[in-house]
Design an enzyme around this catalytic site. Structure first.
Site, short mmCIF file in Angstrom:
data_model
loop_
_atom_site.label_atom_id
_atom_site.label_comp_id
_atom_site.label_asym_id
_atom_site.label_seq_id
_atom_site.Cartn_x
_atom_site.Cartn_y
_atom_site.Cartn_z
N SER A 50 36.86 103.69 40.45
CA SER A 50 37.77 102.54 40.24
C SER A 50 38.35 102.09 41.59
O SER A 50 38.24 102.82 42.60
CB SER A 50 38.90 102.94 39.30
OG SER A 50 39.77 103.86 39.96
N ASP A 82 34.01 100.65 38.81
CA ASP A 82 34.67 100.47 37.51
C ASP A 82 35.78 99.42 37.65
O ASP A 82 36.62 99.51 38.55
CB ASP A 82 35.27 101.83 37.11
CG ASP A 82 35.77 101.87 35.68
OD1 ASP A 82 35.26 101.10 34.86
OD2 ASP A 82 36.66 102.71 35.39
N HIS A 83 35.77 98.44 36.77
CA HIS A 83 36.81 97.39 36.76
C HIS A 83 37.00 96.70 38.11
O HIS A 83 38.13 96.63 38.63
CB HIS A 83 38.16 97.96 36.28
CG HIS A 83 38.14 98.38 34.86
ND1 HIS A 83 38.19 97.48 33.81
CD2 HIS A 83 38.05 99.60 34.30
CE1 HIS A 83 38.13 98.14 32.66
NE2 HIS A 83 38.03 99.44 32.93
N ASP A 104 35.41 92.60 36.44
CA ASP A 104 36.24 92.49 35.24
C ASP A 104 37.05 91.19 35.27
O ASP A 104 38.16 91.13 35.78
CB ASP A 104 37.19 93.70 35.16
CG ASP A 104 37.99 93.71 33.87
OD1 ASP A 104 37.91 92.70 33.12
OD2 ASP A 104 38.69 94.70 33.62
N GLU A 134 32.60 91.62 31.42
CA GLU A 134 33.40 91.98 30.24
C GLU A 134 33.93 90.73 29.54
O GLU A 134 34.40 89.79 30.17
CB GLU A 134 34.59 92.88 30.63
CG GLU A 134 35.43 93.28 29.41
CD GLU A 134 36.41 94.43 29.66
OE1 GLU A 134 36.51 94.91 30.79
OE2 GLU A 134 37.08 94.83 28.68
N HIS A 178 42.18 101.98 26.85
CA HIS A 178 42.30 102.94 27.94
C HIS A 178 43.47 103.90 27.74
O HIS A 178 44.45 103.56 27.07
CB HIS A 178 42.48 102.19 29.27
CG HIS A 178 41.25 101.43 29.67
ND1 HIS A 178 41.13 100.07 29.53
CD2 HIS A 178 40.07 101.86 30.19
CE1 HIS A 178 39.94 99.70 29.95
NE2 HIS A 178 39.28 100.76 30.36
N GLY A 179 43.37 105.06 28.36
CA GLY A 179 44.48 105.99 28.39
C GLY A 179 44.49 106.95 27.21
O GLY A 179 43.51 107.08 26.47
N SER A 214 37.65 107.68 25.44
CA SER A 214 38.03 109.10 25.37
C SER A 214 38.52 109.44 23.97
O SER A 214 39.07 108.59 23.26
CB SER A 214 39.13 109.40 26.39
OG SER A 214 38.56 109.57 27.67
N ILE A 255 34.27 107.32 30.11
CA ILE A 255 35.19 108.42 29.80
C ILE A 255 35.93 108.85 31.07
O ILE A 255 35.31 109.23 32.06
CB ILE A 255 34.42 109.62 29.20
CG1 ILE A 255 33.77 109.19 27.87
CG2 ILE A 255 35.34 110.82 28.99
CD1 ILE A 255 32.68 110.10 27.39
O1 G3H Z 1 39.83 102.22 33.12
C1 G3H Z 1 40.39 102.81 34.03
C2 G3H Z 1 39.91 104.13 34.48
O2 G3H Z 1 40.36 105.17 33.66
C3 G3H Z 1 40.28 104.33 35.92
O3 G3H Z 1 41.63 104.54 36.03
O4 G3H Z 1 42.41 102.85 37.70
O5 G3H Z 1 43.73 104.96 37.25
O6 G3H Z 1 41.55 105.06 38.47
P1 G3H Z 1 42.38 104.34 37.45
P1 13P Z 2 39.47 106.30 28.77
O1 13P Z 2 40.84 106.06 29.31
O2 13P Z 2 39.45 106.20 27.28
O3 13P Z 2 38.87 107.54 29.27
O4 13P Z 2 38.55 105.09 29.31
C1 13P Z 2 38.03 105.11 30.61
C2 13P Z 2 37.43 103.80 31.00
O5 13P Z 2 37.20 102.91 30.22
C3 13P Z 2 37.10 103.61 32.42
O6 13P Z 2 36.66 102.32 32.69
ZN ZN Z 3 37.58 100.81 31.50
#
Ligand code: G3H
Ligand code: 13P
Ligand code: ZN
Length: 309
Positions: A50, A82-83, A104, A134, A178-179, A214, A255
């Site tokens: 990320s 990611d994102h 994203d 997305e 998320h989370g 998750s 995940i």
């Molecule tokens: O979707 C977000 C992922 O879990 C990454 O989280 O931006 O705290 O690294 P982060």
């Molecule tokens: P979780 O927070 O459900 O693990 O999702 C992670 C995610 O989507 C990362 O892009």
């Molecule tokens: Zn995500």
């Protein structure tokens, strides 16, 4: 084996009725735990980074760790942003060796999302990199953005989005988030499989991505709470629902939180049992083992990608 894109992984996953796990990495123990599990299970793998992870560990450190894992395991690994929040971040990751990026634009109006996604696709494809877009917004916290409720993907928009942008895969919102707090206490976990079905009909053969997947496994939340944590209302997506999704057009399942919970629960337990220890290797070793066990669990219970590498 060099780093690969997710193109061939998704083609095989779609045809084979399984999904590839996309696990977030932030440090060496996480990279090692995930890749050791994938190696033992012979599973294809996406390691995703990320913007927050790049800020925490620096792009070059994560890239070198992933290169080391590649050499160590011989697995096909795709390294994915990611994102991606904007074109510049995506470009920086493409220039820095990633084989896949997500742009994203889901919080932007439809036309703006198309515009920025198309720009990323043009640059990425010219460099042999694939792109995830997305449509629809997940509830929950993503970096600094906190969305109160789901804005489910509108199936009527997906064909136009894919055609106009040229993306290689599409993340959709069907009720994951998320989370660690995905459903309010007392609310039954639910995913909109009807939306997934309609999207699939409109985009036959096209790889779909689920974020926020998750399961927030009670055993780990209980351990965190037992050893001084305070996460009483943490609830995730049941594994059987995700398993069902993995047999459909869903080719990538993201995940992160389950890894964080496993690692944190293990470290808390370790300190409760060894209050005098202060060597990081002593508590990071079981934490890395917990990551490995969690990834193996996901490969078996959710993804179905064991033996497919
Ligand atoms: O979707 C977000 C992922 O879990 C990454 O989280 O931006 O705290 O690294 P982060
Ligand atoms: P979780 O927070 O459900 O693990 O999702 C992670 C995610 O989507 C990362 O892009
Ligand atoms: Zn995500």
């Amino acid at each position: 084996m060099p780093l690969v894109t997710s193109k061939e992984m998704f083609e095989k996953a779609y045809a084979g009725g399984y999904a590839i796990g996309a696990f977030n990495v932030n440090n060496m123990e996480i990279v090692q735990g995930i890749t050791e599990a994938a190696m033992e299970e012979k599973a294809p793998l996406i390691l995703q980074v990320s913007a927050g992870a790049r800020k925490y560990a620096k792009h070059v450190y994560l890239m070198k760790l992933i290169e080391a894992a590649l050499e160590d395991t011989g697995l096909p690994i795709c390294v994915h942003l990611d994102h991606g929040p904007d074109f510049e971040t995506c470009k920086s990751c493409i220039d820095g060796g990633f084989t896949s990026v997500m742009i994203d634009g889901s919080s932007k109006p439809f036309a703006e999302n198309i515009e920025v996604t198309k720009k990323v696709v043009e640059y990425a494809h010219a460099h042999g990199v694939v792109v995830e877009g997305e449509l629809g917004q997940l509830a929950g916290i993503e970096d600094d953005v906190n969305v109160e409720s789901h804005s489910y993907t509108d199936p009527a928009q997906v064909q136009e989005f894919v055609e106009k942008t040229g993306v290689d895969s599409l993340a959709i919102a069907i009720g994951t988030s998320h989370g660690a707090y995905k459903f309010k206490p007392g609310h039954k976990p639910e995913l909109r499989f009807d939306i997934l079905e309609e999207v699939t009909q409109r985009l036959p053969g096209f790889p779909i991505v689920l974020h926020g997947a998750s399961s927030v496994i009670p055993e780990f939340v209980e351990k965190i709470n037992k050893y001084g944590g305070a996460m009483p209302d943490a609830i995730g997506i049941p594994e059987d629902m995700l398993r069902q999704a993995a047999t459909s057009a869903v080719c990538k399942i993201n995940i992160d939180s389950d890894l964080r919970l496993a690692m944190t629960a293990t470290v808390r337990e370790y300190f409760a049992e060894h209050p005098a220890d202060f060597d990081p290797r002593q508590y990071l070793k079981p934490a890395r083992e917990a990551i490995k066990d969690m990834v193996k669990r996901k490969i078996t219970n959710v993804l179905g990608c064991g033996g497919k590498a």
